[in-house]
Design a protein around this motif. Structure first.
Motif, PDB file in Angstrom:
ATOM      1  N   ALA A  29      39.197  13.443  41.629  1.00 36.25           N
ATOM      2  CA  ALA A  29      39.159  13.646  40.171  1.00 36.25           C
ATOM      3  C   ALA A  29      40.348  12.987  39.489  1.00 36.25           C
ATOM      4  O   ALA A  29      41.478  13.045  39.987  1.00 36.25           O
ATOM      5  CB  ALA A  29      39.147  15.140  39.865  1.00 36.25           C
ATOM      6  N   TYR A  33      38.851  19.332  37.256  1.00 39.20           N
ATOM      7  CA  TYR A  33      38.057  20.549  37.008  1.00 39.20           C
ATOM      8  C   TYR A  33      38.856  21.707  37.589  1.00 39.20           C
ATOM      9  O   TYR A  33      39.128  21.734  38.794  1.00 39.20           O
ATOM     10  CB  TYR A  33      36.705  20.367  37.700  1.00 39.20           C
ATOM     11  CG  TYR A  33      36.011  21.592  38.257  1.00 39.20           C
ATOM     12  CD1 TYR A  33      35.657  22.660  37.429  1.00 39.20           C
ATOM     13  CD2 TYR A  33      35.660  21.656  39.609  1.00 39.20           C
ATOM     14  CE1 TYR A  33      34.980  23.764  37.958  1.00 39.20           C
ATOM     15  CE2 TYR A  33      34.984  22.755  40.136  1.00 39.20           C
ATOM     16  CZ  TYR A  33      34.654  23.802  39.307  1.00 39.20           C
ATOM     17  OH  TYR A  33      33.992  24.876  39.833  1.00 39.20           O
ATOM     18  N   TRP A  34      39.248  22.635  36.757  1.00 37.61           N
ATOM     19  CA  TRP A  34      40.001  23.791  37.255  1.00 37.61           C
ATOM     20  C   TRP A  34      39.714  24.963  36.348  1.00 37.61           C
ATOM     21  O   TRP A  34      40.212  25.024  35.231  1.00 37.61           O
ATOM     22  CB  TRP A  34      41.518  23.480  37.324  1.00 37.61           C
ATOM     23  CG  TRP A  34      42.270  24.388  38.238  1.00 37.61           C
ATOM     24  CD1 TRP A  34      43.305  25.225  37.882  1.00 37.61           C
ATOM     25  CD2 TRP A  34      42.082  24.561  39.651  1.00 37.61           C
ATOM     26  NE1 TRP A  34      43.763  25.897  38.996  1.00 37.61           N
ATOM     27  CE2 TRP A  34      43.030  25.509  40.081  1.00 37.61           C
ATOM     28  CE3 TRP A  34      41.205  24.017  40.590  1.00 37.61           C
ATOM     29  CZ2 TRP A  34      43.125  25.925  41.412  1.00 37.61           C
ATOM     30  CZ3 TRP A  34      41.291  24.419  41.908  1.00 37.61           C
ATOM     31  CH2 TRP A  34      42.253  25.360  42.301  1.00 37.61           C
ATOM     32  N   SER A 164      29.332  23.590  45.753  1.00 38.20           N
ATOM     33  CA  SER A 164      30.751  23.434  45.427  1.00 38.20           C
ATOM     34  C   SER A 164      30.813  22.578  44.173  1.00 38.20           C
ATOM     35  O   SER A 164      30.247  21.477  44.154  1.00 38.20           O
ATOM     36  CB  SER A 164      31.448  22.722  46.590  1.00 38.20           C
ATOM     37  OG  SER A 164      32.728  22.283  46.208  1.00 38.20           O
ATOM     38  N   GLY A 165      31.454  23.081  43.129  1.00 33.83           N
ATOM     39  CA  GLY A 165      31.439  22.396  41.831  1.00 33.83           C
ATOM     40  C   GLY A 165      31.644  20.899  41.919  1.00 33.83           C
ATOM     41  O   GLY A 165      30.801  20.104  41.485  1.00 33.83           O
ATOM     42  N   SER A 166      32.756  20.487  42.517  1.00 37.42           N
ATOM     43  CA  SER A 166      33.099  19.061  42.517  1.00 37.42           C
ATOM     44  C   SER A 166      32.101  18.227  43.321  1.00 37.42           C
ATOM     45  O   SER A 166      32.049  17.011  43.164  1.00 37.42           O
ATOM     46  CB  SER A 166      34.514  18.850  43.036  1.00 37.42           C
ATOM     47  OG  SER A 166      34.624  19.342  44.349  1.00 37.42           O
ATOM     48  N   ARG A 169      29.767  15.614  41.739  1.00 39.23           N
ATOM     49  CA  ARG A 169      30.247  14.294  41.326  1.00 39.23           C
ATOM     50  C   ARG A 169      30.186  13.271  42.463  1.00 39.23           C
ATOM     51  O   ARG A 169      30.743  12.183  42.343  1.00 39.23           O
ATOM     52  CB  ARG A 169      31.691  14.402  40.797  1.00 39.23           C
ATOM     53  CG  ARG A 169      31.880  15.284  39.548  1.00 39.23           C
ATOM     54  CD  ARG A 169      33.299  15.111  39.002  1.00 39.23           C
ATOM     55  NE  ARG A 169      34.241  15.254  40.094  1.00 39.23           N
ATOM     56  CZ  ARG A 169      35.221  16.150  40.172  1.00 39.23           C
ATOM     57  NH1 ARG A 169      35.426  16.980  39.177  1.00 39.23           N
ATOM     58  NH2 ARG A 169      35.993  16.209  41.225  1.00 39.23           N
ATOM     59  N   SER A 221      39.536  27.124  46.775  1.00 41.87           N
ATOM     60  CA  SER A 221      39.284  26.751  45.384  1.00 41.87           C
ATOM     61  C   SER A 221      38.610  27.898  44.627  1.00 41.87           C
ATOM     62  O   SER A 221      38.786  28.018  43.420  1.00 41.87           O
ATOM     63  CB  SER A 221      38.527  25.435  45.264  1.00 41.87           C
ATOM     64  OG  SER A 221      37.358  25.452  45.988  1.00 41.87           O
ATOM     65  N   HIS A 225      40.113  28.781  41.068  1.00 41.73           N
ATOM     66  CA  HIS A 225      39.414  28.778  39.776  1.00 41.73           C
ATOM     67  C   HIS A 225      39.562  30.132  39.080  1.00 41.73           C
ATOM     68  O   HIS A 225      39.700  30.198  37.868  1.00 41.73           O
ATOM     69  CB  HIS A 225      37.924  28.468  39.965  1.00 41.73           C
ATOM     70  CG  HIS A 225      37.665  27.049  40.388  1.00 41.73           C
ATOM     71  ND1 HIS A 225      37.870  25.989  39.551  1.00 41.73           N
ATOM     72  CD2 HIS A 225      37.247  26.526  41.562  1.00 41.73           C
ATOM     73  CE1 HIS A 225      37.573  24.863  40.186  1.00 41.73           C
ATOM     74  NE2 HIS A 225      37.197  25.164  41.414  1.00 41.73           N
ATOM     75  N   ASP A 312      45.129  16.915  44.772  1.00 37.84           N
ATOM     76  CA  ASP A 312      44.116  17.961  44.693  1.00 37.84           C
ATOM     77  C   ASP A 312      44.856  19.291  44.751  1.00 37.84           C
ATOM     78  O   ASP A 312      46.068  19.308  44.650  1.00 37.84           O
ATOM     79  CB  ASP A 312      43.133  17.823  45.862  1.00 37.84           C
ATOM     80  CG  ASP A 312      41.937  16.965  45.475  1.00 37.84           C
ATOM     81  OD1 ASP A 312      41.698  16.823  44.265  1.00 37.84           O
ATOM     82  OD2 ASP A 312      41.257  16.465  46.379  1.00 37.84           O
TER      83      ASP A 312
HETATM   84  O1  PMV Z   1      34.739  21.939  43.887  1.00 39.62           O
HETATM   85  P1  PMV Z   1      35.810  22.958  44.075  1.00 39.62           P
HETATM   86  O2  PMV Z   1      35.390  24.321  43.627  1.00 39.62           O
HETATM   87  O3  PMV Z   1      36.360  22.940  45.472  1.00 39.62           O
HETATM   88  O4  PMV Z   1      37.043  22.573  43.086  1.00 39.62           O
HETATM   89  C1  PMV Z   1      37.784  21.416  43.253  1.00 39.62           C
HETATM   90  C2  PMV Z   1      38.862  21.346  42.237  1.00 39.62           C
HETATM   91  C3  PMV Z   1      39.836  20.167  42.368  1.00 39.62           C
HETATM   92  O5  PMV Z   1      39.581  19.394  43.508  1.00 39.62           O
HETATM   93  C4  PMV Z   1      41.253  20.689  42.434  1.00 39.62           C
HETATM   94  C5  PMV Z   1      39.733  19.279  41.133  1.00 39.62           C
HETATM   95  C6  PMV Z   1      38.497  18.456  41.006  1.00 39.62           C
HETATM   96  O6  PMV Z   1      38.063  18.250  39.862  1.00 39.62           O
HETATM   97  O7  PMV Z   1      37.985  17.956  42.027  1.00 39.62           O
END
Ligand code: PMV
Length: 360
Positions: A29, A33-34, A164-166, A169, A221, A225, A312
Motif C-alpha cells: 500500500a 488502509y488502517w 483479508s481486506g488488503s 487489491r 491486523s 484495525h 507495513d
Molecule cells: O488486510 P489486512 O487486514 O491484513 O490489513 C493490512 C493493513 C496494512 O497492510 C498495514 C496496510 C494496507 O493497506 O495494506
C-alpha cells in the motif's frame, strides 16, 4: 455494483469434481488502509502497487459430497496444515451466501508461497486472493452463463476482501484503489484498477523488501484495525488518507518523484504513529528499521536519488525506487542495508500485473 450482485442464485451442481489453480501476488500500500467497519468495510480509501514475485499459488480440487456442512483440507507447501484452517473456516462462513456451492463439495486446498515462510511478510493478501480466485473459477464451471472478466475480477476481489481486506487489491495490477473516495473510480466492496494516468517515472517501480524481523507479527491486523475504534486521531487520519489519495493521483500523472516520496513515507510513518498513539500502544519498528530509514535518507540526499521507504504493520522495510535506479540502489542495499536484515535476507520485487490463471 452492489452486494446483491454477487449473490449466486442458481448453479448446476451435477458436476462431480474438478480442479482449478491460480497464482496471486502480494501488494504494497502507498496510502494505507488502517481501520475498518463490520464486514471488512474500510474506514478510508487505500491504493497499492501490485507486486510480482511475492505470490501464493493455490490449487483447489473439489469433489461432490452429501452432508450440509463445510468440508475442506489444507496442504501448505506439500504438508497437511491445521494452522490455516480456522481462518479459512471463517472465510467460508463469510462467503457462503455469495458462493452457496461451498456446502455441496469437499475442497482440497493445496497452497504454497514463492517467498520464504515466516519471513514476516504478510501472506494473507496473496493467500486469500488466490483462494477467492479459485472459488470464482469453480463458480464459472458450475454456472452455464458466460461471466464477463470484469464481473469475475470484481467478485473475486469482493470475496478476497472478506478473507483479508488488503487481499482485494491483489487481483489486478499495476495500481489498485479500494475504498470510496471522490478522486478515483472506487468502491468499499472491492478493489478497482486505478483509473488515472501513470507517468513513465512510476512504471515498473521496484520494491526490495528488507527482512528486519522474520518473527510472528506482534500485532495481528485484526487487533490493529480495532485500535482505530475511538482512537483520538482517527477522524483526522481518515480525512488525511482521502487527501493523500487525491494528491497522489495528480502526482502519478505528473511524474513528480519528490512529491511522491513525501506522501509515501508520511503514510508509512503515520500508520506507525497511529499504533504508537493507540490504547494499548505498540512500537512495531525495530532499531534496525530506524537504521535503514536513516541510511535511505542519507543516500537519497547524497546521490540525488528518488529511493524511498514504506512499511507495513511490522518492522520490515519496503525500499521503493524507480526502474532507472535499479542497479545503483541494489548496490546500495547490498553494501549498506543488508547488514540490518535478519540473516542478511531480502527479497527483490517490482510492480506486477495481478493474478494469473494456471488451471481452469
Ligand atoms: O488486510 P489486512 O487486514 O491484513 O490489513 C493490512 C493493513 C496494512 O497492510 C498495514 C496496510 C494496507 O493497506 O495494506
Amino acid at each position: 455494483m452492489v452486494e446483491q450482485d454477487f449473490i449466486l442464485t442458481s448453479y448446476n451442481n451435477a458436476i462431480d469434481s474438478g480442479k482449478v489453480k491460480w497464482s496471486s501476488p502480494s501488494n504494497i500500500a502507498l496510502v494505507k488502509y488502517w481501520g475498518k467497519r463490520e464486514h471488512q468495510i474500510p474506514e478510508n480509501p487505500s491504493i497499492s502497487f501490485t507486486l510480482s514475485n511475492c505470490k501464493t499459488v493455490t490449487e483447489v480440487t473439489f469433489t461432490k459430497k452429501e452432508s450440509d456442512s463445510y468440508s475442506f483440507e489444507v496442504y501448505f507447501e506439500g504438508e497437511k496444515n491445521e494452522v490455516f484452517k480456522p481462518k479459512i473456516q471463517t472465510f467460508f462462513e463469510r462467503i457462503e451466501v455469495y458462493v452457496p456451492f461451498i456446502k455441496d463439495y469437499h475442497f482440497k486446498i493445496e497452497t504454497s508461497n514463492t517467498f520464504p515462510h515466516s519471513s514476516g511478510i504478510a501472506s494473507s493478501a496473496s493467500g486469500m486472493s488466490a483462494l477467492a480466485l479459485c472459488f470464482m473459477s469453480v463458480e464459472e464451471k458450475l454456472t452455464e452463463i458466460m461471466m464477463s472478466k470484469d464481473y469475475f475480477n470484481k467478485k473475486a476481489s469482493f470475496l478476497a476482501r472478506l478473507g483479508s481486506g488488503s487481499a482485494c487489491r491483489s487481483i489486478e495490477g499495476e495500481l489498485v484503489v479500494w475504498g470510496q473516495n471522490k478522486s478515483t473510480e472506487s468502491s468499499d466492496l472491492y478493489g478497482i484498477k486505478f483509473d488515472g494516468e501513470v507517468h513513465p517515472n512510476f512504471k515498473n517501480y521496484q520494491d526490495t523488501i528488507l527482512l528486519v524481523d522474520k518473527g510472528e507479527k506482534q500485532v495481528s491486523s485484526t487487533v490493529g484495525h480495532q485500535l482505530m475504534y475511538g482512537h483520538p486521531f482517527a477522524t483526522q487520519r481518515f480525512k488525511q488518507a482521502h487527501e493523500n489519495l487525491a494528491n497522489l493521483k495528480a502526482i502519478l500523472a505528473s511524474g513528480d518523484q519528490k512529491a511522491f516520496i513525501n506522501i509515501i513515507e508520511s503514510e508509512a510513518l503515520t500508520l506507525h504513529a497511529m499504533m504508537m498513539t493507540s490504547m494499548p500502544y505498540f512500537i512495531l519498528m525495530k532499531p534496525n528499521t530506524l537504521q535503514i530509514i536513516n541510511k535511505i535518507w542519507n543516500y537519497r540526499n547524497e546521490n540525488d536519488s528518488n529511493v524511498c521507504f514504506t512499511l507495513d504493520a511490522g518492522a520490515n522495510v519496503h525500499v521503493l525506487y524507480p526502474e532507472i535506479e535499479k542497479e545503483s540502489v541494489l548496490e546500495f542495499i547490498k553494501n549498506e542495508l543488508v547488514a540490518y536484515c535478519q540473516n542478511g535476507h531480502f527479497i527483490t520485487d517490482h510492480v506486477g500485473n495481478g493474478a494469473e490463471l494456471i488451471k481452469k
